[in-house]
Design an enzyme around this catalytic site. Structure first.
Site, short mmCIF file in Angstrom:
data_model
loop_
_atom_site.label_atom_id
_atom_site.label_comp_id
_atom_site.label_asym_id
_atom_site.label_seq_id
_atom_site.Cartn_x
_atom_site.Cartn_y
_atom_site.Cartn_z
CG ASP A 37 65.55 52.49 94.62
OD1 ASP A 37 65.55 52.16 93.44
OD2 ASP A 37 64.82 53.25 94.92
N GLY A 151 64.47 62.91 94.65
CA GLY A 151 64.09 64.16 94.54
C GLY A 151 64.53 64.79 93.47
CG ASP A 181 61.80 54.51 90.49
OD1 ASP A 181 61.62 55.43 91.28
OD2 ASP A 181 62.94 53.60 90.68
N GLY A 182 60.52 57.94 89.67
CA GLY A 182 61.10 58.97 89.70
C GLY A 182 60.53 60.31 89.64
N GLY A 183 60.43 61.13 90.63
CA GLY A 183 59.86 62.69 90.07
C GLY A 183 58.29 62.50 90.13
C1 DX5 Z 1 65.30 57.20 91.60
C2 DX5 Z 1 64.96 56.14 92.64
C3 DX5 Z 1 63.73 56.00 93.38
C4 DX5 Z 1 63.76 57.02 94.26
C5 DX5 Z 1 62.47 57.81 93.87
O1 DX5 Z 1 66.82 57.16 91.33
O2 DX5 Z 1 65.15 54.77 91.92
O3 DX5 Z 1 63.27 54.74 93.60
O4 DX5 Z 1 63.56 56.68 95.68
O5 DX5 Z 1 62.58 59.03 94.67
P1 DX5 Z 1 61.72 60.20 94.07
O6 DX5 Z 1 60.45 59.85 94.19
O7 DX5 Z 1 62.06 61.35 95.24
O8 DX5 Z 1 62.25 60.59 92.70
ZN ZN Z 2 63.90 52.81 92.12
#
Ligand code: DX5
Ligand code: ZN
Length: 225
Positions: A37, A151, A181-183
């Site tokens: 990222d 998170g 991507d996300g959660g």
């Molecule tokens: C979210 C990022 C993700 C992040 C995912 O804004 O783009 O790639 O690392 O993190 P989690 O799985 O904690 O949502």
């Molecule tokens: Zn990402």
């Protein structure tokens, strides 16, 4: 798609001070692809890491490939920069530029024929808004949280966007992959896969999992649902 790329751990969740430890663990778990990222402090608030980390860790990470998620205001510049550093999968945001710039990013294929080009959609961007550009991209990354921090909780309803993209792909005979991507966790991961997702980015849930081997096996099992 190889099994291990269904779950792509996010480098943001790794221990930055002990990346070598993570490397050993990653190899033993058979993880072939990780998510990188890049945040510029402008398109999103935080600054994460960029080309210097890639350059310095290139040798250490030769046994893993990265998909670079550019959450930056000038994705065209950065996409070129990462492509020249050997990255073979780069995702840019539909919201970072006007839609008219998207073909320019997609045209990197001419210079880097092996480059997979991804288009990320923040929650406010509807699949209909970018349909015309989908034939230009190898993947679509559905953001299931507001881009920013790891998170966060999965935004309910994101699965509908995944499903719409999956149905459209079939209708038009297109071949883009769908990532989320996300959660992502034990509940939202299978939900996304059932709705047509091909790969999942996992940050916090991967990091928190005490038994990563079991965690990955469960996700892979769910992938065949
Ligand atoms: C979210 C990022 C993700 C992040 C995912 O804004 O783009 O790639 O690392 O993190 P989690 O799985 O904690 O949502
Ligand atoms: Zn990402």
């Amino acid at each position: 798609m190889e099994k291990e790329t269904i779950i792509r751990p996010s480098l943001l969740s790794f221990d930055f001070l002990h990346l070598d430890n993570d490397r050993q663990e990653r190899i033993s778990l058979g993880i072939g692809k990780c998510h990188f990222d890049v945040r510029d402090g402008h398109f999103v608030h935080d600054i994460s890491f960029g080309e210097p980390l890639r350059r310095k860790r290139r040798a250490a990470y030769k046994d893993v490939s990265f998909d670079v998620h550019l959450r930056v205001t000038n994705p065209l510049d950065k996409a070129l920069s990462f492509a020249s550093l050997g990255i073979r999968e780069i995702t840019i945001h539909a919201e970072a530029r006007t839609l008219g710039d998207l073909p320019k990013l997609a045209s990197l294929k001419k210079e880097y024929p092996l480059l997979k080009r991804g288009l990320a959609l923040s929650p406010e961007t509807k699949a209909e808004e970018i349909k015309d550009f989908l034939p230009l991209f190898s993947s679509v990354l559905v953001m299931s949280v507001v881009p920013g921090k790891g998170g966060q909780s999965f935004l309910p309803g994101s699965e509908k966007k995944i499903s719409a993209l999956s149905i459209y792909r079939k209708e038009k005979g297109l071949s883009y992959q769908i990532g989320v991507d996300g959660g992502i966790d034990t509940v939202t991961g299978p939900l996304c896969l059932r709705n047509g997702a091909d790969y999942l980015i996992a940050g916090s849930s991967y990091k928190k999992s005490q038994d990563k081997k079991k965690w990955l096996q469960e996700r892979k099992k769910n992938a065949s649902w």
